[in-house]
Structures are given as structure tokens and as C-alpha cells.
Motif scaffolding. Structure first.
Motif, PDB file in Angstrom:
ATOM      1  N   ARG A   1      77.307   0.461 -43.612  1.00  0.00           N
ATOM      2  CA  ARG A   1      76.206  -0.243 -42.960  1.00  0.00           C
ATOM      3  C   ARG A   1      74.881   0.144 -43.601  1.00  0.00           C
ATOM      4  N   PRO A   2      73.924  -0.784 -43.687  1.00  0.00           N
ATOM      5  CA  PRO A   2      72.619  -0.464 -44.270  1.00  0.00           C
ATOM      6  C   PRO A   2      71.975   0.735 -43.580  1.00  0.00           C
ATOM      7  N   GLY A   3      71.507   1.676 -44.366  1.00  0.00           N
ATOM      8  CA  GLY A   3      70.860   2.856 -43.824  1.00  0.00           C
ATOM      9  C   GLY A   3      71.796   3.962 -43.409  1.00  0.00           C
ATOM     10  N   ALA A   4      73.097   3.739 -43.483  1.00  0.00           N
ATOM     11  CA  ALA A   4      74.052   4.779 -43.093  1.00  0.00           C
ATOM     12  C   ALA A   4      74.031   5.917 -44.109  1.00  0.00           C
ATOM     13  N   ALA A   5      74.306   7.122 -43.630  1.00  0.00           N
ATOM     14  CA  ALA A   5      74.411   8.273 -44.521  1.00  0.00           C
ATOM     15  C   ALA A   5      75.690   8.171 -45.351  1.00  0.00           C
ATOM     16  N   ARG A   6      75.683   8.825 -46.500  1.00  0.00           N
ATOM     17  CA  ARG A   6      76.879   8.944 -47.335  1.00  0.00           C
ATOM     18  C   ARG A   6      77.218  10.428 -47.464  1.00  0.00           C
ATOM     19  N   LEU A   7      78.456  10.723 -47.792  1.00  0.00           N
ATOM     20  CA  LEU A   7      78.892  12.093 -48.028  1.00  0.00           C
ATOM     21  C   LEU A   7      79.262  12.237 -49.502  1.00  0.00           C
ATOM     22  N   PHE A   8      78.844  13.345 -50.103  1.00  0.00           N
ATOM     23  CA  PHE A   8      79.082  13.538 -51.536  1.00  0.00           C
ATOM     24  C   PHE A   8      79.339  15.012 -51.821  1.00  0.00           C
ATOM     25  N   ARG A   9      80.252  15.253 -52.749  1.00  0.00           N
ATOM     26  CA  ARG A   9      80.464  16.624 -53.228  1.00  0.00           C
ATOM     27  C   ARG A   9      80.514  16.610 -54.757  1.00  0.00           C
ATOM     28  N   PHE A  10      79.767  17.505 -55.374  1.00  0.00           N
ATOM     29  CA  PHE A  10      79.754  17.627 -56.827  1.00  0.00           C
ATOM     30  C   PHE A  10      81.058  18.254 -57.310  1.00  0.00           C
ATOM     31  N   PRO A  11      81.706  17.673 -58.310  1.00  0.00           N
ATOM     32  CA  PRO A  11      82.854  18.356 -58.914  1.00  0.00           C
ATOM     33  C   PRO A  11      82.454  19.731 -59.432  1.00  0.00           C
ATOM     34  N   PHE A  12      83.258  20.711 -59.141  1.00  0.00           N
ATOM     35  CA  PHE A  12      83.003  22.096 -59.549  1.00  0.00           C
ATOM     36  C   PHE A  12      81.699  22.643 -58.951  1.00  0.00           C
ATOM     37  N   PHE A  13      81.107  21.923 -57.973  1.00  0.00           N
ATOM     38  CA  PHE A  13      79.796  22.280 -57.403  1.00  0.00           C
ATOM     39  C   PHE A  13      78.705  22.333 -58.473  1.00  0.00           C
ATOM     40  N   ALA A  14      78.899  21.577 -59.557  1.00  0.00           N
ATOM     41  CA  ALA A  14      77.992  21.616 -60.714  1.00  0.00           C
ATOM     42  C   ALA A  14      76.870  20.600 -60.535  1.00  0.00           C
ATOM     43  N   SER A  15      75.853  20.981 -59.783  1.00  0.00           N
ATOM     44  CA  SER A  15      74.717  20.106 -59.520  1.00  0.00           C
ATOM     45  C   SER A  15      73.529  20.483 -60.403  1.00  0.00           C
ATOM     46  N   THR A  16      72.481  19.667 -60.320  1.00  0.00           N
ATOM     47  CA  THR A  16      71.193  19.993 -60.912  1.00  0.00           C
ATOM     48  C   THR A  16      70.126  19.701 -59.859  1.00  0.00           C
ATOM     49  N   PRO A  17      68.959  20.309 -59.957  1.00  0.00           N
ATOM     50  CA  PRO A  17      67.901  20.003 -58.978  1.00  0.00           C
ATOM     51  C   PRO A  17      67.570  18.518 -58.915  1.00  0.00           C
ATOM     52  N   ALA A  18      67.534  17.858 -60.081  1.00  0.00           N
ATOM     53  CA  ALA A  18      67.197  16.428 -60.101  1.00  0.00           C
ATOM     54  C   ALA A  18      68.277  15.604 -59.412  1.00  0.00           C
ATOM     55  N   LEU A  19      69.548  15.921 -59.653  1.00  0.00           N
ATOM     56  CA  LEU A  19      70.630  15.181 -59.001  1.00  0.00           C
ATOM     57  C   LEU A  19      70.654  15.436 -57.499  1.00  0.00           C
ATOM     58  N   LEU A  20      70.360  16.642 -57.091  1.00  0.00           N
ATOM     59  CA  LEU A  20      70.281  16.936 -55.659  1.00  0.00           C
ATOM     60  C   LEU A  20      69.172  16.117 -55.000  1.00  0.00           C
ATOM     61  N   ASP A  21      68.032  16.023 -55.675  1.00  0.00           N
ATOM     62  CA  ASP A  21      66.941  15.199 -55.141  1.00  0.00           C
ATOM     63  C   ASP A  21      67.352  13.735 -55.062  1.00  0.00           C
ATOM     64  N   ASP A  22      68.066  13.265 -56.086  1.00  0.00           N
ATOM     65  CA  ASP A  22      68.532  11.875 -56.082  1.00  0.00           C
ATOM     66  C   ASP A  22      69.449  11.611 -54.898  1.00  0.00           C
ATOM     67  N   MET A  23      70.381  12.512 -54.648  1.00  0.00           N
ATOM     68  CA  MET A  23      71.317  12.321 -53.541  1.00  0.00           C
ATOM     69  C   MET A  23      70.589  12.298 -52.205  1.00  0.00           C
ATOM     70  N   GLU A  24      69.620  13.186 -52.038  1.00  0.00           N
ATOM     71  CA  GLU A  24      68.863  13.210 -50.795  1.00  0.00           C
ATOM     72  C   GLU A  24      68.078  11.922 -50.608  1.00  0.00           C
ATOM     73  N   SER A  25      67.451  11.432 -51.691  1.00  0.00           N
ATOM     74  CA  SER A  25      66.663  10.201 -51.585  1.00  0.00           C
ATOM     75  C   SER A  25      67.543   8.995 -51.299  1.00  0.00           C
ATOM     76  N   ARG A  26      68.819   9.074 -51.659  1.00  0.00           N
ATOM     77  CA  ARG A  26      69.750   7.978 -51.406  1.00  0.00           C
ATOM     78  C   ARG A  26      70.452   8.110 -50.050  1.00  0.00           C
ATOM     79  N   GLY A  27      70.096   9.115 -49.307  1.00  0.00           N
ATOM     80  CA  GLY A  27      70.693   9.283 -47.984  1.00  0.00           C
ATOM     81  C   GLY A  27      72.067   9.905 -47.997  1.00  0.00           C
ATOM     82  N   ALA A  28      72.387  10.662 -49.044  1.00  0.00           N
ATOM     83  CA  ALA A  28      73.690  11.308 -49.141  1.00  0.00           C
ATOM     84  C   ALA A  28      73.591  12.777 -48.750  1.00  0.00           C
ATOM     85  N   VAL A  29      74.506  13.217 -47.904  1.00  0.00           N
ATOM     86  CA  VAL A  29      74.619  14.627 -47.555  1.00  0.00           C
ATOM     87  C   VAL A  29      75.540  15.282 -48.573  1.00  0.00           C
ATOM     88  N   VAL A  30      75.039  16.284 -49.280  1.00  0.00           N
ATOM     89  CA  VAL A  30      75.817  16.964 -50.313  1.00  0.00           C
ATOM     90  C   VAL A  30      76.550  18.145 -49.682  1.00  0.00           C
TER      91      VAL A  30
END
Length: 263
Positions: A153-182
Motif C-alpha cells: 500500500r502507498p506509504g507502507a513501511a518495508r523491511l530490509f536486511r543487508f546481505p552479510f550486514f554489509a551496509s554503508t552510511p549512504a545506503l542506510l540513509d537511502d533505506m530510511e528515506s524510502r520508508g524501509a526498516v533495516v
């Protein structure tokens, strides 16, 4: 559960709706799901003490069960059967190409009331392939899930997990701005290592006895985990642990007979 959960979302009580009770289990001796916890990127953008300084607001002896890397019919089917036998809901972080290859298994997850999160399309080390390629793989994973289950649904949260927990600060910011809980994790069974189901059970229960609560990481693609899971669920029941089911705010796809298609 549906009525209470929707009421929480309407009034916007995202994290304080954690005391919503799960649907009753027809088996009085089963472990069951104690409550549903609604999460949103505005209040919990990233959780799991193995990667982040904060985690979900769980009480003592409460656990959230999460499974990565599926679906793989030979093992995911056994995991789903074990969860169903105990009336337990979990969260599956699926790899997009596996979801595309086994769409009926993905639909079975939703039909049984589980939450589905994205674990990318191809399971790469996202912090090593460049920002643009990483986002493309993430987006392709979300698209693969939506192609099977229908769009959220529009505006719904998403769930996401990084493979190997290998994130970057920029990707974490992107996920947050897209409404995804990491999601990170609070503890795991190290089931990527070769061991017997009994060795995995002993390792996981020892770690849980020390941590007392938390987000547990398992892999539904591992034969030893599928074989170990019934005994672990019995351990939780016998030792007074409660299972908490995580649901993304605004998306009822993990509610049986509601939300996105699951046929």
C-alpha cells in the motif's frame, strides 16, 4: 488481530501498538505468537545490536524469529511446517531471484501470516559494488517480491536486511528515506557453518540464555536449521519465551486472508 491492528495504524501509535495480541491458536499446547509489533522507519529506521546501537523494544524473554536467503522449497517448506505446527509467525528476508524461482513458496509465507522482507535480488556485498549498483540490486529485490505478492500500500513501511550486514552510511540513509526498516540481529545460530542440528540447537539456546531476548537470525535455506527448528520452538515453550511477530506499518500483507494476494 486484524481489527486491533488497523485501529493502531489509524491513530498512528506505531511503536506503542506492540501489545496487539496475535490470532488465537487452535492448539492450546502450542507455543503460539504472543503479540504483534508494528514497525516504521520514522521511529525504528534500523534495529539489531549486532550492527546498530538500538534494537526492537522487546521485553525479557521475548524473541523475534527471522529467516534469510530463501525461499528454497526443500528447506523453506520444512521451516514453514514447523512454524505452522506451533502457530508461530516469523519474518522472512527473501532473495529476489529465489522468490522469482519459487513464487508459490513466497505466497505460502504470506498465506500463513508471516512477514516478508527484502534481502536484495542476488545477495551481493553491497558495500563493495558501488552505490548505484547496490541500489539497483536492492530495488530489483523489492520488485521481485512485489511481482509475486502485488505492490504494498502507498506509504507502507518495508523491511530490509543487508546481505552479510554489509551496509554503508549512504545506503542506510537511502533505506530510511524510502520508508524501509533495516534489520540487523541481536543473536544468531551461526548456521552458515557446518554443524549438526543438535549442535546448532545447543549453540543457539546457550546464546539465547545469555541474551534473554532479541531478534534471532536463522537461514531457511539450511537443512540443519530446518531439522533443528521444531526442537528450538519446543525449547522456547518449555522455558517461558514468547514470540513477537514484526509487521511493517501500513502493510497488512502478513495478516492471513488480508492485504496482498497470497493465492
Amino acid at each position: 488481530m486484524k481489527t486491533a491492528l488497523n485501529a493502531c495504524l489509524i491513530v498512528g501509535l506505531v511503536m506503542t501498538c506492540g501489545d496487539v495480541h496475535a490470532a488465537p491458536c487452535p492448539r492450546p499446547d502450542a507455543l503460539g505468537t504472543a503479540r504483534t509489533l508494528v514497525v516504521d522507519a520514522k521511529t525504528t529506521p534500523r534495529v539489531g545490536l549486532k550492527s546498530f546501537p538500538q534494537t526492537l523494544p522487546l521485553n525479557d524473554k521475548e524473541v523475534v524469529l527471522t529467516f534469510d536467503d530463501g525461499p528454497l522449497p526443500a528447506t523453506t517448506g520444512k521451516v514453514l511446517a514447523a512454524l505452522s505446527a506451533e502457530c508461530v509467525q516469523a519474518t522472512f528476508f527473501v532473495v529476489g531471484r529465489n522468490a522469482q524461482a519459487s513464487p508459490q513458496m513466497l505466497k505460502a509465507m504470506v498465506r500463513q501470516g508471516h512477514s516478508v522482507g527484502n534481502h536484495t535480488w542476488s545477495h551481493p556485498m553491497l558495500n563493495q559494488i558501488g552505490h548505484a549498483k547496490a541500489l539497483a540490486d536492492i530495488d530489483k529485490g523489492f520488485a521481485a517480491d512485489d511481482a509475486v505478492l502485488g505492490p504494498v500500500r502507498p506509504g507502507a513501511a518495508r523491511l530490509f536486511r543487508f546481505p552479510f550486514f554489509a551496509s554503508t552510511p549512504a545506503l542506510l540513509d537511502d533505506m530510511e528515506s524510502r520508508g524501509a526498516v533495516v534489520f540487523g540481529a541481536d543473536l544468531w545460530a551461526s548456521d552458515w557453518l557446518k554443524m549438526t542440528p543438535q549442535q546448532e540447537l545447543d549453540l543457539l539456546t546457550a546464546r539465547l540464555a545469555h541474551a534473554r531476548k532479541g531478534i534471532i537470525l536463522l537461514h531457511d535455506t539450511k537443512y540443519q536449521t530446518a531439522a533443528m527448528l521444531p526442537a528450538f520452538l519446543r525449547y522456547l515453550k518449555q522455558n517461558g519465551y514468547k514470540v513477537v511477530h514484526v509487521v511493517p506499518a501500513g502493510d497488512t500483507s502478513s495478516t492471513p486472508s488480508n492485504g496482498r494476494a497470497a493465492d
